[in-house]
Design a protein around this motif. Structure first.
Motif, mmCIF file in Angstrom:
data_model
loop_
_atom_site.group_PDB
_atom_site.id
_atom_site.type_symbol
_atom_site.label_atom_id
_atom_site.label_comp_id
_atom_site.label_asym_id
_atom_site.label_seq_id
_atom_site.Cartn_x
_atom_site.Cartn_y
_atom_site.Cartn_z
ATOM 1 N N SER A 292 0.811 -1.169 -0.146
ATOM 2 C CA SER A 292 0.041 0.078 -0.167
ATOM 3 C C SER A 292 0.907 1.099 0.011
ATOM 4 O O SER A 292 1.632 1.352 1.000
ATOM 5 C CB SER A 292 -0.829 0.060 1.342
ATOM 6 N N GLY A 293 0.862 2.060 -1.107
ATOM 7 C CA GLY A 293 1.686 3.007 -1.135
ATOM 8 C C GLY A 293 2.724 2.762 -2.116
ATOM 9 O O GLY A 293 3.311 1.545 -1.872
ATOM 10 N N LEU A 294 3.468 3.746 -2.640
ATOM 11 C CA LEU A 294 4.823 3.329 -3.524
ATOM 12 C C LEU A 294 5.356 4.961 -3.682
ATOM 13 O O LEU A 294 4.696 5.733 -4.203
ATOM 14 C CB LEU A 294 4.235 2.808 -4.906
ATOM 15 N N ILE A 295 6.663 5.161 -3.400
ATOM 16 C CA ILE A 295 7.266 6.388 -3.814
ATOM 17 C C ILE A 295 8.987 5.843 -3.883
ATOM 18 O O ILE A 295 9.199 4.820 -3.565
ATOM 19 C CB ILE A 295 7.467 7.320 -2.671
ATOM 20 N N PHE A 296 9.476 6.669 -4.807
ATOM 21 C CA PHE A 296 10.794 6.647 -4.921
ATOM 22 C C PHE A 296 11.572 8.110 -4.162
ATOM 23 O O PHE A 296 11.287 8.969 -4.157
ATOM 24 C CB PHE A 296 11.321 6.764 -6.510
ATOM 25 N N TYR A 297 12.142 7.598 -3.346
ATOM 26 C CA TYR A 297 12.976 8.473 -2.328
ATOM 27 C C TYR A 297 13.953 9.433 -3.231
ATOM 28 O O TYR A 297 14.869 8.884 -3.704
ATOM 29 C CB TYR A 297 13.653 8.126 -1.256
ATOM 30 N N THR A 298 13.800 10.789 -3.147
ATOM 31 C CA THR A 298 14.704 11.555 -3.982
ATOM 32 C C THR A 298 15.696 12.515 -3.078
ATOM 33 O O THR A 298 16.543 13.507 -3.327
ATOM 34 C CB THR A 298 13.934 12.436 -4.929
ATOM 35 N N GLY A 299 15.519 12.188 -1.716
ATOM 36 C CA GLY A 299 16.257 13.123 -0.881
ATOM 37 C C GLY A 299 17.447 12.721 -0.618
ATOM 38 O O GLY A 299 18.212 11.901 -0.894
ATOM 39 N N ASP A 300 18.188 13.484 0.334
ATOM 40 C CA ASP A 300 19.522 13.306 0.684
ATOM 41 C C ASP A 300 19.868 13.206 2.140
ATOM 42 O O ASP A 300 20.926 12.882 2.698
ATOM 43 C CB ASP A 300 20.557 14.294 0.442
ATOM 44 N N ARG A 301 18.731 12.894 2.946
ATOM 45 C CA ARG A 301 18.449 12.566 4.353
ATOM 46 C C ARG A 301 19.393 11.432 4.852
ATOM 47 O O ARG A 301 19.841 11.322 5.896
ATOM 48 C CB ARG A 301 17.385 12.984 5.092
ATOM 49 N N PHE A 302 18.984 10.416 4.001
ATOM 50 C CA PHE A 302 19.426 8.963 4.640
ATOM 51 C C PHE A 302 20.561 8.458 3.853
ATOM 52 O O PHE A 302 20.626 8.401 2.579
ATOM 53 C CB PHE A 302 18.092 7.917 4.618
ATOM 54 N N LYS A 303 21.390 8.004 4.480
ATOM 55 C CA LYS A 303 22.675 7.200 3.861
ATOM 56 C C LYS A 303 22.033 6.077 3.045
ATOM 57 O O LYS A 303 21.710 5.083 3.657
ATOM 58 C CB LYS A 303 23.661 6.902 4.845
ATOM 59 N N GLY A 304 22.375 6.202 1.633
ATOM 60 C CA GLY A 304 22.428 5.036 0.850
ATOM 61 C C GLY A 304 20.873 4.929 0.071
ATOM 62 O O GLY A 304 20.472 3.860 -0.257
ATOM 63 N N TRP A 305 19.898 5.731 0.740
ATOM 64 C CA TRP A 305 18.739 5.475 0.376
ATOM 65 C C TRP A 305 18.071 6.270 -0.836
ATOM 66 O O TRP A 305 16.856 6.035 -1.521
ATOM 67 C CB TRP A 305 17.758 5.782 1.579
ATOM 68 N N LYS A 306 18.932 7.298 -1.238
ATOM 69 C CA LYS A 306 18.557 7.976 -2.503
ATOM 70 C C LYS A 306 18.097 7.031 -3.475
ATOM 71 O O LYS A 306 19.432 6.317 -3.926
ATOM 72 C CB LYS A 306 19.395 9.202 -2.940
ATOM 73 N N GLY A 307 17.091 7.119 -4.446
ATOM 74 C CA GLY A 307 16.898 6.447 -5.628
ATOM 75 C C GLY A 307 16.122 5.036 -5.233
ATOM 76 O O GLY A 307 15.561 4.346 -5.994
ATOM 77 N N SER A 308 15.979 4.662 -3.740
ATOM 78 C CA SER A 308 15.208 3.538 -3.444
ATOM 79 C C SER A 308 13.757 3.891 -3.616
ATOM 80 O O SER A 308 13.328 4.994 -3.325
ATOM 81 C CB SER A 308 15.637 3.170 -1.810
ATOM 82 N N ALA A 309 12.978 2.641 -3.772
ATOM 83 C CA ALA A 309 11.656 2.536 -3.769
ATOM 84 C C ALA A 309 11.107 2.128 -2.290
ATOM 85 O O ALA A 309 11.605 1.171 -1.641
ATOM 86 C CB ALA A 309 11.340 1.745 -4.694
ATOM 87 N N PHE A 310 9.976 2.740 -1.847
ATOM 88 C CA PHE A 310 9.412 2.384 -0.494
ATOM 89 C C PHE A 310 8.155 2.094 -0.676
ATOM 90 O O PHE A 310 7.255 2.599 -1.493
ATOM 91 C CB PHE A 310 9.609 3.591 0.207
ATOM 92 N N LEU A 311 7.744 0.942 -0.253
ATOM 93 C CA LEU A 311 6.190 0.636 -0.117
ATOM 94 C C LEU A 311 5.900 0.148 1.335
ATOM 95 O O LEU A 311 6.525 -0.602 2.059
ATOM 96 C CB LEU A 311 6.054 -0.828 -1.013
ATOM 97 N N GLY A 312 4.686 0.577 1.609
ATOM 98 C CA GLY A 312 3.978 0.044 2.846
ATOM 99 C C GLY A 312 3.515 -1.295 2.893
ATOM 100 O O GLY A 312 3.146 -1.802 1.425
#
Length: 384
Positions: A292-312
């Motif tokens: 449920s839900g889908l985003i691609f993370y585009t920020g710089d706050r998290f180490k190694g997470w930029k470009g990752s997809a997140f799903l609930g």
């Protein structure tokens, strides 16, 4: 709002999860009008406002009651689903809501819009009603504005036979027909009218709002930040959850192609992997996680997470992170499961204006208990 819970992740960093607001009734989706404000759609029918970390007691909008004689939802309360802000929100303040519209034939997904004025959604008007009337079955209504300003809307297959112990597929087969909106992704203009370049405009027997078909229940839409492709997350039955890359006019197979099983345990399809003329999923899950839900993370706050997809995950009770194009000898695509210790169903995940992640959670799938929350996920310093 307490100090939050600190957790480790596979990237060698730690994250802090903090509850921003509680006491919500099935918070379905989140949106950020500005850096101080979060809009929350409660499934019970109320649009709530969190401002500077405080949940305002008065709703900004409430869904109208169902007309007398309307068949009730099979999963009450069910009156509001998803929020989407107009691309020109900073100037026009338009907020779009997708919600179940009730009538003599049951309910279907409708879309309306209003102007956010202070703490009130004013001048709300219904602009589109889908042709997917039924008194049973999920109907997501996830929305996303395209880069051309059109609005994509997901409609469920409304399968009334999914969970009754039968294998009757007459309802779900409507997802393969173009004369209805069941199991479809729709594309409309911001005023509810139909774009002239939709793939089935002018085809006899086809509804012009259809963009793609052969879907089950799509709860996530997101643009890939590098390719510009439109991605979709979709809940299968027993297994067979999918992520698809959407193209105009394409058929995504449900229920003729599925790796999932009926709730009786038998295979949904004799073609679990592929069928000519139908698109295969970009990725799938077996066993089920109910994305449920889908985003691609585009920020710089998290180490190694930029470009990752997140799903609930609803049944999976987790937040999934998917990474791509990993260097050798790692797999090109890897999946990480987060937040399982919270033991909550994650209804939505969004990237906030501050670059942190925000999730909407619920304890159970049914009932009217106010056990829902909105939480913030942020870095918690260096890793172990």
């Amino acid at each position: 709002m307490g100090p939050g819970q600190t957790l480790d992740t596979a990237t060698g960093q730690r994250i802090r999860v903090t509850r921003i607001a509680g006491g919500l009734v099935h918070p379905y989706s989140l949106a950020f009008p500005d850096a101080h404000t979060i809009l929350v759609a409660e499934r019970s029918g109320r649009l709530r406002i969190i401002r500077d970390g405080v949940l305002l007691p008065r709703p900004a909008w409430e869904a109208p009651p169902a007309p007398p004689g309307s068949p009730p939802s099979n999963n009450p309360p069910d009156a509001l689903h998803f929020i989407e802000l107009h691309p020109g929100f900073a100037e026009n303040r338009l907020v779009y809501l997708a919600y179940p519209k009730y009538g003599p034939r049951g309910n279907t997904i409708a879309v309306g819009r209003g102007t956010l004025t202070g703490d009130t959604l004013a001048g709300f008007q219904e602009i589109f009603v889908s042709d997917a009337w039924e008194s049973y079955g999920a109907n997501p209504g996830r929305m996303l504005f395209g880069r051309d300003g059109t609005l994509y809307v997901t409609v469920g297959d409304r399968d009334r036979y999914c969970c009754d112990g039968s294998e009757n597929n007459t309802q779900r087969m409507k997802a393969q027909a173009l004369d209805n909106d069941y199991g479809k992704i729709l594309r409309i203009r911001d005023d509810g009218s139909i774009p002239a370049d939709n793939p089935f405009v002018g085809r006899p027997g086809a509804l012009p709002e259809i963009f793609s078909y052969g879907h089950r229940n799509a709860y996530g839409l997101a643009y890939h930040p590098e390719t510009g492709e439109l991605w979709e997350s979709e809940i299968g039955p027993l297994g067979g959850d999918e992520i698809n890359v959407l193209f105009p006019g394409h058929n995504y197979g449900w229920p003729l192609v599925s790796t999932g099983r009926n709730y009786t345990g038998t295979p949904v399809s004799d073609h679990p992997w592929t069928r000519e003329g139908m698109d295969d999923p970009r990725m799938f899950w077996n066993p089920v996680i109910s994305p449920s839900g889908l985003i691609f993370y585009t920020g710089d706050r998290f180490k190694g997470w930029k470009g990752s997809a997140f799903l609930g995950a609803l049944n999976g009770k987790a937040l999934w992170r998917v990474t791509f194009n990993n260097p050798r000898p790692q797999q090109a695509e890897q999946r990480e499961v987060l937040l399982t210790s919270l033991d909550v169903r994650i209804r939505d995940v969004q990237q906030g204006p501050d670059g942190n992640l925000y999730i909407a959670t619920e304890r159970e799938s049914a009932g009217a208990a106010a056990t829902g929350t909105v939480m913030r996920i942020e870095p918690a310093g260096a890793g172990r």
